[in-house]
Structures are given as structure tokens and as C-alpha cells.
Design an enzyme around this catalytic site. Structure first.
Site, PDB file in Angstrom:
ATOM      1  N   TYR A  15      58.957  23.371  21.907  1.00  0.00           N
ATOM      2  CA  TYR A  15      58.725  24.234  20.732  1.00  0.00           C
ATOM      3  C   TYR A  15      60.015  24.484  19.962  1.00  0.00           C
ATOM      4  O   TYR A  15      60.273  25.611  19.531  1.00  0.00           O
ATOM      5  CB  TYR A  15      58.087  25.565  21.167  1.00  0.00           C
ATOM      6  CG  TYR A  15      56.595  25.436  21.353  1.00  0.00           C
ATOM      7  CD1 TYR A  15      55.742  25.492  20.269  1.00  0.00           C
ATOM      8  CD2 TYR A  15      56.057  25.224  22.616  1.00  0.00           C
ATOM      9  CE1 TYR A  15      54.376  25.348  20.423  1.00  0.00           C
ATOM     10  CE2 TYR A  15      54.685  25.066  22.783  1.00  0.00           C
ATOM     11  CZ  TYR A  15      53.850  25.130  21.683  1.00  0.00           C
ATOM     12  OH  TYR A  15      52.511  24.980  21.837  1.00  0.00           O
ATOM     13  N   TYR A 142      44.487  30.122  22.300  1.00  0.00           N
ATOM     14  CA  TYR A 142      45.482  29.179  22.820  1.00  0.00           C
ATOM     15  C   TYR A 142      45.174  28.936  24.292  1.00  0.00           C
ATOM     16  O   TYR A 142      45.138  29.873  25.094  1.00  0.00           O
ATOM     17  CB  TYR A 142      46.916  29.721  22.685  1.00  0.00           C
ATOM     18  CG  TYR A 142      47.911  28.746  23.267  1.00  0.00           C
ATOM     19  CD1 TYR A 142      48.300  27.607  22.551  1.00  0.00           C
ATOM     20  CD2 TYR A 142      48.421  28.927  24.547  1.00  0.00           C
ATOM     21  CE1 TYR A 142      49.184  26.684  23.112  1.00  0.00           C
ATOM     22  CE2 TYR A 142      49.299  28.007  25.106  1.00  0.00           C
ATOM     23  CZ  TYR A 142      49.676  26.891  24.388  1.00  0.00           C
ATOM     24  OH  TYR A 142      50.535  25.981  24.947  1.00  0.00           O
ATOM     25  N   ASP A 234      39.953  32.205  30.729  1.00  0.00           N
ATOM     26  CA  ASP A 234      41.312  31.678  30.872  1.00  0.00           C
ATOM     27  C   ASP A 234      42.252  32.863  31.098  1.00  0.00           C
ATOM     28  O   ASP A 234      42.676  33.522  30.158  1.00  0.00           O
ATOM     29  CB  ASP A 234      41.696  30.895  29.610  1.00  0.00           C
ATOM     30  CG  ASP A 234      43.129  30.390  29.655  1.00  0.00           C
ATOM     31  OD1 ASP A 234      43.857  30.716  30.621  1.00  0.00           O
ATOM     32  OD2 ASP A 234      43.531  29.670  28.715  1.00  0.00           O
ATOM     33  N   LYS A 263      50.943  30.736  35.204  1.00  0.00           N
ATOM     34  CA  LYS A 263      51.980  31.723  34.856  1.00  0.00           C
ATOM     35  C   LYS A 263      52.369  32.664  36.018  1.00  0.00           C
ATOM     36  O   LYS A 263      53.173  32.274  36.844  1.00  0.00           O
ATOM     37  CB  LYS A 263      51.557  32.485  33.610  1.00  0.00           C
ATOM     38  CG  LYS A 263      51.504  31.550  32.387  1.00  0.00           C
ATOM     39  CD  LYS A 263      51.688  32.251  31.063  1.00  0.00           C
ATOM     40  CE  LYS A 263      52.019  31.278  29.971  1.00  0.00           C
ATOM     41  NZ  LYS A 263      50.921  30.984  29.047  1.00  0.00           N
TER      42      LYS A 263
HETATM   43  C1  LIG Z   1      50.393  29.584  28.514  1.00  0.00           C
HETATM   44  C2  LIG Z   1      48.928  29.477  28.479  1.00  0.00           C
HETATM   45  C3  LIG Z   1      48.273  28.298  28.847  1.00  0.00           C
HETATM   46  C4  LIG Z   1      49.023  27.031  29.166  1.00  0.00           C
HETATM   47  O1  LIG Z   1      49.774  27.155  30.324  1.00  0.00           O
HETATM   48  P1  LIG Z   1      50.994  26.145  30.597  1.00  0.00           P
HETATM   49  O2  LIG Z   1      51.408  26.473  31.993  1.00  0.00           O
HETATM   50  O3  LIG Z   1      52.022  26.464  29.573  1.00  0.00           O
HETATM   51  O4  LIG Z   1      50.466  24.769  30.459  1.00  0.00           O
HETATM   52  C5  LIG Z   1      46.894  28.293  28.876  1.00  0.00           C
HETATM   53  N1  LIG Z   1      46.189  29.388  28.557  1.00  0.00           N
HETATM   54  C6  LIG Z   1      46.773  30.548  28.198  1.00  0.00           C
HETATM   55  C7  LIG Z   1      45.935  31.739  27.879  1.00  0.00           C
HETATM   56  C8  LIG Z   1      48.164  30.632  28.128  1.00  0.00           C
HETATM   57  O5  LIG Z   1      48.751  31.757  27.717  1.00  0.00           O
END
Ligand SMILES: *Cc1c(COP(=O)(O)O)cnc(C)c1O
Length: 421
Positions: A15, A142, A234, A263
Site C-alpha cells: 500500500y 473490505y 468476517d 489478525k
Molecule cells: C485485514 C482484513 C482482511 C484481510 O486480512 P489479511 O491478513 O490482511 O489478508 C480480511 N477481512 C477483514 C475484515 C480485514 O480487516
């Protein structure tokens, strides 16, 4: 040659417009909520290093567990083999997730956890012999940067170069009191084509920390359940305490069919992705017909070292003091938001749990708008605080171990920026 000079010779950063970006900050160590650069300058990590760190940097307990694991077993193929860490992590996580979550599928990161979830849903219908291939998602969503995850994300500057190649997705607005009935009828009209509905529960992170109410999410989920549409929550960003409860789905009574995590899963120590699902979805892949298999896997699926980091992080997460810290940050953010919400340069503030977002007034000047982000970023960096504004939106989401003094320092610098910028 300095580390930064060596970096600029060989590295392409994420990025980052490499032509105009300022040189990267060379970090040599971390401790608690802070990072230290080559010259010993301290930075408070107010964004948890891209939202992954929950217990602080280089946590000694996680470090010890990871190092013990490294000396025992670093990796083993996960097709046809298993190991203690992967099983224990799945057992312990499934116990604290919504009770319908029964099976765990490991992958590498948030994007791959989403890829797996989407493939599970599409193949669920394929295995049942029904043609349902469209996916429902929110505007501004996202879900990651790999192609499938990008396809179910909102169309934006991030996806522009690829838009014509992304599969077809139906986008709807976030629910609120005014549009909820309309959203439900939109869903009903589409239902015979919809394979699943994917959403970030309560907070859209990358979209600009956009927040919506649990009761409207619950209403949409109930509606999808009635209409037979699979649901993917998600929780890659919202999982592990960010929203004030262990998982954002703990704010609703309806249960999703599939959940995605990454994360905070390893406390921000290592890359690891996890997709969980219901027994019903799992059972749809059981067959004597090999073609009904979920043909998906990564070289490092369920890496034992990553699993040991996740188990150690889970131990810390379940300690009473962690929940107390989350409550403390929530309350502290609330006080600060009250204090600044009427400032002429603040358009709005919003908060969910440990996430506080502030929208900066930009007027109508769009060039000012685009330079404002960089100005704010540099201003806070100079003050020893890592804040990465999303456009004109500043947000704070610190590791839960951040001290009251560190929080007070961040707030004071934001107030100073409101006067000086
Ligand atoms: C960061 C994020 C992702 C992608 O995760 P990466 O480990 O960066 O591939 C997917 N969904 C959400 C809601 C996110 O914040």
C-alpha cells in the site's frame, strides 16, 4: 549503508506509492504498546501494527511458548497428518464461538480465511446440485487483497485495476432504521441466486471504521436465515475483543454459518488464518464421491509454531485483566470522544469497543483532503505516535495493554493537532 538505504534498494512496500513515499521507519524492537527505532526513538503503536497486536509487542509469554514449540516441531504437512497445537486451538476456540460453529479449517491470513469461506459456500450449493453463484456483500466492505476476497470487497481505488475481472457481487448499504425494510426486500428478490452473504459485523475497518448497529445486523441475519442464504461473518478485524466483547457476533443473537479469523488470532505474532463452520456445511462435503471434497490447502496450513502463538495469545486473552483492560480503553475513549466531539474541526466521532474513529472536517477542498492524510500521519509520527489515517479519518485501536498515560498522551496530541493543523 543504513538499513533504510538498503531497504530502498530491494524492497517494495505494501500500500505504498514508492516514488513519493517518505523513507520507512527502521524499527528494531517492541515492548508493550511501544516500538523503538534505530535511534532509540519511541513510538506508541496506536493502530496495533495494522490491527493485529492485542497483548503488546514481543510479549514474553508468547515468545516463550513459540520458542518451546520451535524446538519440538516447526512444521508438518496437514493433509493426512495432525498435531497437538492445531487440535487444541480448534477445541478451545470452538468453545468460545457461537455454539453452531463446529469445524475449523486453517489457512494463512485474513484473505485466505475469506477465500476458504467463500469457496465453502459456493461449493456447498454445487455439492447440493443447486445453481447459486452470486454473493451478497456490503458497500465499502473490505475482505482482503487476494482475488476472491477482493471480489467480495467494495469497488474502490484499491480494486480499480482489476474491476473487470472480479466476479459478480450484489452490494447493499449498511442497515439502519430507515432502510432495513428495503434491504430485506432487495435480499428476497435476489435470494434464488444468492450463495451467501458476507459481512464485517458491526465495524467496516478499511472502509473507514464505518459502524452500524447490532440490532439491524441481527434483523438482516434473521432475514437471511429465513430465506436460506448462508452467512459469513468476517471477524478478521473485529475478533478477539476489538468490539468490547470477545467476538462481534457476541453482540447479536443470530448465528452466522461461517466465521473468519486472523489478525488478533496469534496476538499479532505470526500469520495464521482460520475459517470455522457449522456441522451442516461440513456434512455437505461428506460423500463417497471424491468430487465433493473441499480441494483447498496451503503449504503452511495449521503451522504448529503459529498455532502455539495463537494458544499463548488465547491464554492471555482469557485472563480477567484483559477484559478489564478492554473495558478501561472503552471508557477512556468514550470520555475523550465527549470532550472533542463539538470541536469545529471534528465532523463526527464514532466508537465501538476499543475502536475510536474521528472524522476530520475537510470543507470542500479535495486537494486539501488528500494532503490532510499525509500531514496528520507525519504530525503524529513526529510526536512518537503511529496513527495511520484512512483519508480524513483518524482512528485509535491500541493493544489492550496500553497504559492510561500512553492513552492520555495520544489524546493530548490529537487535541494539539486540532489546534495546529
Ligand atoms: C485485514 C482484513 C482482511 C484481510 O486480512 P489479511 O491478513 O490482511 O489478508 C480480511 N477481512 C477483514 C475484515 C480485514 O480487516
Amino acid at each position: 549503508m543504513s538499513l533504510v538505504e538498503r531497504d530502498l534498494k530491494v524492497i517494495w512496500h505494501p500500500y505504498t506509492q514508492m516514488q513519493t513515499a517518505l523513507p520507512p521507519v527502521p524499527i528494531v524492537r517492541g515492548e508493550g504498546a511501544c516500538l523503538y527505532d534505530e535511534n532509540g526513538k519511541k513510538y506508541i503503536d496506536a493502530v496495533s501494527s495494522w490491527w493485529v497486536n492485542i497483548h503488546g509487542h514481543a510479549h514474553p509469554y508468547i515468545a516463550q511458548k513459540v520458542s518451546e514449540q520451535l524446538k519440538k516441531l516447526e512444521h508438518v504437512i496437514f493433509a493426512g497428518f495432525t498435531h497437538e497445537g492445531a487440535v487444541e486451538l480448534a477445541e478451545r476456540l470452538l468453545k468460545i464461538l457461537p455454539p453452531n460453529q463446529q469445524k475449523a479449517f486453517y489457512s494463512d491470513d485474513g484473505s485466505t480465511a475469506v477465500e476458504v469461506a467463500v469457496k465453502m459456500c459456493l461449493q456447498y450449493w454445487h455439492n447440493k446440485g443447486e445453481k447459486r453463484t452470486k454473493i451478497l456483500a456490503f458497500n465499502n466492505a473490505y475482505h482482503g487483497d487476494t482475488f476472491g476476497a477482493m471480489a467480495v470487497s467494495g469497488r474502490s481505488a484499491f480494486t480499480a485495476a482489476f474491476d473487470s475481472l472480479l466476479f459478480e457481487v450484489e452490494f447493499i448499504d449498511l442497515p439502519n432504521e430507515g432502510n432495513i425494510q428495503d434491504l430485506k426486500s432487495q435480499i428476497s428478490n435476489l435470494k434464488s441466486h444468492l450463495a451467501c452473504f458476507i459481512f464485517e459485523p458491526l465495524v467496516q475497518g478499511s472502509g473507514g471504521m464505518l459502524m452500524y448497529e447490532a440490532k439491524y445486523l441481527n434483523e438482516l441475519m434473521t432475514h437471511c436465515r429465513q430465506e436460506g442464504i448462508l452467512m459469513i461473518a468476517d471477524e478478521v478485524f473485529t475478533g478477539f475483543g476489538r468490539t468490547g466483547k470477545p467476538f462481534a457476533c457476541d453482540h447479536v443473537t443470530e448465528q452466522p454459518d461461517i466465521m473468519c479469523f486472523s489478525k488478533g488470532l496469534t496476538g499479532g505474532t505470526m500469520a495464521l488464518g482460520l475459517t470455522t463452520c457449522t456441522q451442516h456445511i461440513y456434512d455437505t462435503f461428506l460423500s463417497n464421491d471424491r468430487l465433493k471434497t473441499l480441494f483447498h490447502g496451503h503449504s503452511f496450513t495449521a503451522n504448529p509454531v503459529a498455532c502455539s502463538a495463537a494458544l499463548a495469545s488465547l491464554d492471555l486473552f482469557l485472563e480477567d485483566s484483559t477484559l478489564e483492560n478492554i473495558k478501561r480503553i472503552e471508557e477512556s475513549h468514550r470520555q475523550f470522544a465527549l470532550k472533542i466531539k463539538d470541536h469545529s474541526k471534528i465532523k463526527t466521532t464514532r466508537q465501538t469497543g476499543t475502536i475510536l474513529a474521528m472524522e476530520w472536517e475537510t470543507g470542500s477542498n479535495t486537494s486539501y483532503f488528500s494532503s490532510l492524510r499525509d500531514t496528520l500521519y507525519q504530525y503524529f509520527l513526529a510526536a512518537g505516535i503511529i496513527l495511520r489515517p484512512l483519508g480524513n479519518i483518524i482512528y485509535i485501536l491500541p493493544p489492550y495493554c496500553i497504559t492510561n498515560e500512553e492513552l492520555a498522551y495520544i489524546y493530548a496530541k490529537i487535541e494539539q493537532a486540532l489546534e495546529e493543523i
